[in-house]
Scaffold this active site. Structure first.
Site, PDB file in Angstrom:
ATOM      1  N   HIS A   1      -3.040  -3.727 -17.385  1.00 35.46           N
ATOM      2  CA  HIS A   1      -3.856  -2.509 -17.346  1.00 35.46           C
ATOM      3  C   HIS A   1      -4.213  -1.996 -18.742  1.00 35.46           C
ATOM      4  O   HIS A   1      -5.210  -1.287 -18.906  1.00 35.46           O
ATOM      5  CB  HIS A   1      -3.148  -1.408 -16.543  1.00 35.46           C
ATOM      6  CG  HIS A   1      -2.018  -0.742 -17.260  1.00 35.46           C
ATOM      7  ND1 HIS A   1      -0.738  -1.243 -17.262  1.00 35.46           N
ATOM      8  CD2 HIS A   1      -1.982   0.394 -18.003  1.00 35.46           C
ATOM      9  CE1 HIS A   1       0.040  -0.451 -17.979  1.00 35.46           C
ATOM     10  NE2 HIS A   1      -0.681   0.551 -18.446  1.00 35.46           N
TER      11      HIS A   1
ATOM     12  N   LYS B   1      -9.747   6.567 -42.982  1.00 37.96           N
ATOM     13  CA  LYS B   1      -9.279   7.343 -44.125  1.00 37.96           C
ATOM     14  C   LYS B   1     -10.008   6.873 -45.382  1.00 37.96           C
ATOM     15  O   LYS B   1      -9.992   5.690 -45.714  1.00 37.96           O
ATOM     16  CB  LYS B   1      -7.765   7.176 -44.313  1.00 37.96           C
ATOM     17  CG  LYS B   1      -6.919   7.833 -43.239  1.00 37.96           C
ATOM     18  CD  LYS B   1      -5.448   7.675 -43.583  1.00 37.96           C
ATOM     19  CE  LYS B   1      -4.554   8.364 -42.586  1.00 37.96           C
ATOM     20  NZ  LYS B   1      -3.125   8.218 -42.942  1.00 37.96           N
TER      21      LYS B   1
ATOM     22  N   HIS C   1       1.190  -6.320 -23.400  1.00 38.59           N
ATOM     23  CA  HIS C   1       0.242  -5.306 -23.885  1.00 38.59           C
ATOM     24  C   HIS C   1      -0.098  -5.494 -25.368  1.00 38.59           C
ATOM     25  O   HIS C   1      -1.272  -5.620 -25.745  1.00 38.59           O
ATOM     26  CB  HIS C   1       0.820  -3.898 -23.709  1.00 38.59           C
ATOM     27  CG  HIS C   1       1.123  -3.524 -22.288  1.00 38.59           C
ATOM     28  ND1 HIS C   1       0.470  -4.079 -21.222  1.00 38.59           N
ATOM     29  CD2 HIS C   1       1.990  -2.626 -21.765  1.00 38.59           C
ATOM     30  CE1 HIS C   1       0.946  -3.553 -20.100  1.00 38.59           C
ATOM     31  NE2 HIS C   1       1.863  -2.673 -20.405  1.00 38.59           N
TER      32      HIS C   1
ATOM     33  N   LYS D   1       5.462  -2.397 -33.115  1.00 35.78           N
ATOM     34  CA  LYS D   1       6.569  -1.464 -32.904  1.00 35.78           C
ATOM     35  C   LYS D   1       6.391  -0.832 -31.526  1.00 35.78           C
ATOM     36  O   LYS D   1       5.312  -0.332 -31.206  1.00 35.78           O
ATOM     37  CB  LYS D   1       6.578  -0.399 -33.998  1.00 35.78           C
ATOM     38  CG  LYS D   1       7.693   0.632 -33.843  1.00 35.78           C
ATOM     39  CD  LYS D   1       7.806   1.521 -35.082  1.00 35.78           C
ATOM     40  CE  LYS D   1       6.593   2.411 -35.275  1.00 35.78           C
ATOM     41  NZ  LYS D   1       6.805   3.408 -36.359  1.00 35.78           N
TER      42      LYS D   1
ATOM     43  N   LYS E   1      -8.203  -0.165 -20.978  1.00 34.27           N
ATOM     44  CA  LYS E   1      -8.362   1.122 -21.651  1.00 34.27           C
ATOM     45  C   LYS E   1      -9.625   1.126 -22.506  1.00 34.27           C
ATOM     46  O   LYS E   1     -10.034   0.109 -23.062  1.00 34.27           O
ATOM     47  CB  LYS E   1      -7.121   1.445 -22.482  1.00 34.27           C
ATOM     48  CG  LYS E   1      -5.896   1.743 -21.615  1.00 34.27           C
ATOM     49  CD  LYS E   1      -4.717   2.190 -22.436  1.00 34.27           C
ATOM     50  CE  LYS E   1      -3.526   2.536 -21.550  1.00 34.27           C
ATOM     51  NZ  LYS E   1      -3.748   3.724 -20.721  1.00 34.27           N
TER      52      LYS E   1
ATOM     53  N   ALA F   1       0.072   1.851  -5.849  1.00 30.48           N
ATOM     54  CA  ALA F   1      -1.073   1.972  -4.942  1.00 30.48           C
ATOM     55  C   ALA F   1      -1.495   3.425  -4.791  1.00 30.48           C
ATOM     56  O   ALA F   1      -2.686   3.749  -4.863  1.00 30.48           O
ATOM     57  CB  ALA F   1      -0.726   1.368  -3.585  1.00 30.48           C
TER      58      ALA F   1
ATOM     59  N   GLY G   1       3.463   1.785  -1.922  1.00 33.28           N
ATOM     60  CA  GLY G   1       4.160   1.918  -3.194  1.00 33.28           C
ATOM     61  C   GLY G   1       3.509   2.920  -4.132  1.00 33.28           C
ATOM     62  O   GLY G   1       2.371   3.361  -3.918  1.00 33.28           O
TER      63      GLY G   1
ATOM     64  N   ASP H   1       8.551  -6.056 -21.577  1.00 31.18           N
ATOM     65  CA  ASP H   1       7.792  -5.032 -20.851  1.00 31.18           C
ATOM     66  C   ASP H   1       6.530  -4.603 -21.594  1.00 31.18           C
ATOM     67  O   ASP H   1       5.501  -4.318 -20.979  1.00 31.18           O
ATOM     68  CB  ASP H   1       8.688  -3.812 -20.604  1.00 31.18           C
ATOM     69  CG  ASP H   1       8.112  -2.880 -19.561  1.00 31.18           C
ATOM     70  OD1 ASP H   1       7.597  -3.371 -18.546  1.00 31.18           O
ATOM     71  OD2 ASP H   1       8.161  -1.653 -19.768  1.00 31.18           O
TER      72      ASP H   1
ATOM     73  N   ALA I   1       0.804  -1.233   0.000  1.00 31.39           N
ATOM     74  CA  ALA I   1       0.000   0.000   0.000  1.00 31.39           C
ATOM     75  C   ALA I   1       0.828   1.271   0.000  1.00 31.39           C
ATOM     76  O   ALA I   1       0.303   2.337  -0.335  1.00 31.39           O
ATOM     77  CB  ALA I   1      -0.937   0.005   1.210  1.00 31.39           C
TER      78      ALA I   1
END
Length: 584
Positions: free
Chosen positions: A270, A478, A332, A426, A274, A109, A106, A327, A104
């Protein structure tokens, strides 16, 4: 459709009963404006608490129906969309939810988890009876803990009525317990504090492991043995990284499985929370204009792009252990690719969606070094005299490190829908702009009737769908259009949906959406164990080859578009990076 409610039996952490499926999809708004009055970081009296709760009820806050319901005419896959609110939290009437943040003190948090919990409370999305508990090794009084949380809490600009009162009530539901992560006695003390806060209600508990992976196993075991709910369900949120390769990820998963079932485990990414990622299935499966085109016959290539305009900024020690591929790409971007490319699921049930994602990952062609370009940013001096440091200038980075801060990769999905379509990824740090987007470039119109109006470059006539995840969230297409006038000249124009101008509201933070989904027991946006295995199976051979052969990255200037090799990689696959052409 009414939420399904089930009476929960007494269960331990390991003997987890089947949870009712309920999903929160109601509108949530991210907090952005601080109140002017000073908050008191102390517990309020019961009378204030009752007063605030009374005001919530009299304002007519009823979330029993979803305010993002999909019209009945759209694809049937959306007709099972669950609703949120009331008692639709996988809990019985009058039960209590305790949310424990392990780690908590960090940054995650303070900056994300506590603000997201407050935003959910502010929107009426948390159960009526809730407790927020912070657990960490740091010694801290209750008042100091409240001050730490209050410094990050904000309220919506468009509706800040009662903001101060709500903050104070929220703080009154927060308590802090200090303890070690590997001490069973300290978790027994945590259990005692939770039980006291919960009273005699049926208790459901959520643990958010906002801690380094090296201590996941100790915390999971101690929580399982000493702090699991005796009367309701227990769920555990695990933050990435989930290992460094297939072997370490498997070892971590097996160790966690000794304390947690798969149903209890919520592996959070996370980026999947989104707004534009959550909208991806809606865009594709509820619009007839797109679904028939979503295949190799009409799509020439797909580009998934991530860029940041800053470097490691003192996080070099952590970053050097993982690099940009682990990462960003392996989690992601690969998750975005799977959601984009999957077949239509049978329903919106979490398992149906995740089954289709796994099929995509298992259909992907093995990665090789010929389709990879890596880079590392070097320092430069700007025209105004400002110095931009190189990656190796970061004091936390090992001397002579070959860690990539940039990577571009060409991938293929060997299935009937996508055979032969290049998917280019990329990702990089210290580039020229902040950007996360998916670009879909369609094939040329056969015959090129208008080549005299556009020249011989067919790329000028390419239709392109862009899903802009951040910043300035939006979707644009487009198209080719005749320039007004007596002559015949074509212009490549945009049909643009900007979320900021269309909806005029602050979008919820990704952590708000994902935390609410955990509360509601909805795992659509969380990573299943076999998904994780398939993702690591794809990337591990490439990562080991990269590190075993000590391949040097191509240097690129801080603030540039990245290494030149990324352009050659794209051209070998008949692709031109769409984000670069817009910069020109």
């Amino acid at each position: 459709m009414q939420p399904r409610i089930m009476d929960l039996q007494k269960v331990s952490f390991k003997s987890f009963v089947s949870e009712p499926r309920s999903s929160g999809v109601a509108s949530r708004s991210h907090s952005v404006a601080k109140p002017h009055q000073k908050l008191r970081s102390q517990f309020r009296q019961i009378s204030l608490r009752d007063n605030v709760m009374s005001k919530q009820k009299t304002r007519g806050r009823n979330y029993s129906r979803c305010n993002r319901c999909i019209p009945q005419a759209v694809s049937s896959v959306f007709q099972d969309l669950p609703v949120a609110g009331g008692t639709a939290y996988g809990a019985t009437e009058g039960s209590c939810m305790s949310f424990t943040v392990v780690g908590a003190s960090g940054d995650l948090a303070k900056k994300k988890i506590f603000p997201s919990l407050f935003a959910l409370y502010y929107e009426g999305m948390l159960p009526e009876n809730f407790n927020i508990v912070g657990y960490a090794r740091s010694k801290m009084t209750q008042d100091e803990f409240h001050d730490l949380i209050a410094s990050t809490l904000t309220c919506r600009v468009e509706n800040s009525e009662g903001c101060g009162e709500k903050m104070e009530y929220f703080l009154s539901r927060c308590l802090y317990v200090s303890g070690q992560y590997n001490e069973a006695a300290d978790f027994a003390q945590l259990d005692s504090a939770l039980s006291q806060a919960e009273g005699n209600r049926e208790a459901n508990r959520i643990f958010y492991l906002s801690i380094p992976p090296s201590i996941f196993i100790d915390v999971a075991k101690n929580a399982a043995d000493n702090a699991s709910s005796k009367t309701g369900w227990t769920r555990v949120i695990v933050e990435k990284p989930f290992g460094r390769d297939s072997q370490s990820s498997k070892a971590l998963s097996e160790a966690l499985a000794l304390s947690l079932t798969e149903e209890q485990t919520y592996r959070i990414d996370h980026y999947l929370g989104k707004e534009l990622i959550d909208n991806l299935a809606v865009l594709r499966f509820s619009n007839l204009v797109f679904e028939p085109l979503w295949n190799r016959q009409y799509i020439r290539n797909v580009q998934i792009i991530f860029s940041e305009p800053f470097g490691t900024e003192g996080r070099g020690g952590y970053f050097d252990h993982y690099n940009i591929i682990r990462d960003i790409m392996q989690n992601h971007l690969l998750q975005m690719l799977a959601l984009f490319a999957m077949e239509p699921p049978v329903s919106l049930d979490a398992e149906d969606i995740r089954n289709e994602k796994v099929k995509v990952l298992r259909s992907m062609r093995p990665l090789d070094m010929e389709n990879l370009v890596i880079g590392q940013y070097k320092g430069r001096k700007s025209t105004n005299g400002q110095d931009y440091p190189a990656y190796l200038d970061d004091p936390t980075v090992p001397e002579g490190s070959l860690c990539p801060t940039f990577a571009s990769l060409a991938m293929y999905i060997d299935n009937p829908r996508w055979d032969g379509v290049p998917f280019l990824m990329k990702a990089g740090k210290a580039l020229n702009k902040r950007c996360a987007e998916i670009r879909v470039q369609f094939r040329h119109v056969p015959g090129n009737l208008y080549k005299n109006a556009t020249g011989l470059d067919e790329n000028l006539l390419t239709n392109e769908l862009v899903i802009r995840i951040q910043p300035d969230e939006g979707i644009y297409l487009k198209i080719n259009n005749k320039v007004p006038g007596l002559g015949l000249r074509l212009d490549n124009s945009r049909l643009d949906l900007s979320y900021k101008s269309r909806y005029n509201k602050e979008l919820p933070d990704a952590y708000e959406r994902l935390i609410l989904d955990v509360v509601n027991g909805d795992k659509r946006l969380f990573i299943r164990n076999d998904e994780l295995e398939a993702a690591w199976a794809l990337f591990t051979p490439l990562l080991h080859k990269l590190e075993d052969d000590k391949i040097a990255p191509e240097l690129y200037p801080y603030g540039s578009r990245g290494p030149i090799g990324a352009h050659y990689l794209a051209s070998r696959h008949g692709v031109r990076w769409g984000d670069l052409s817009e910069d020109e």
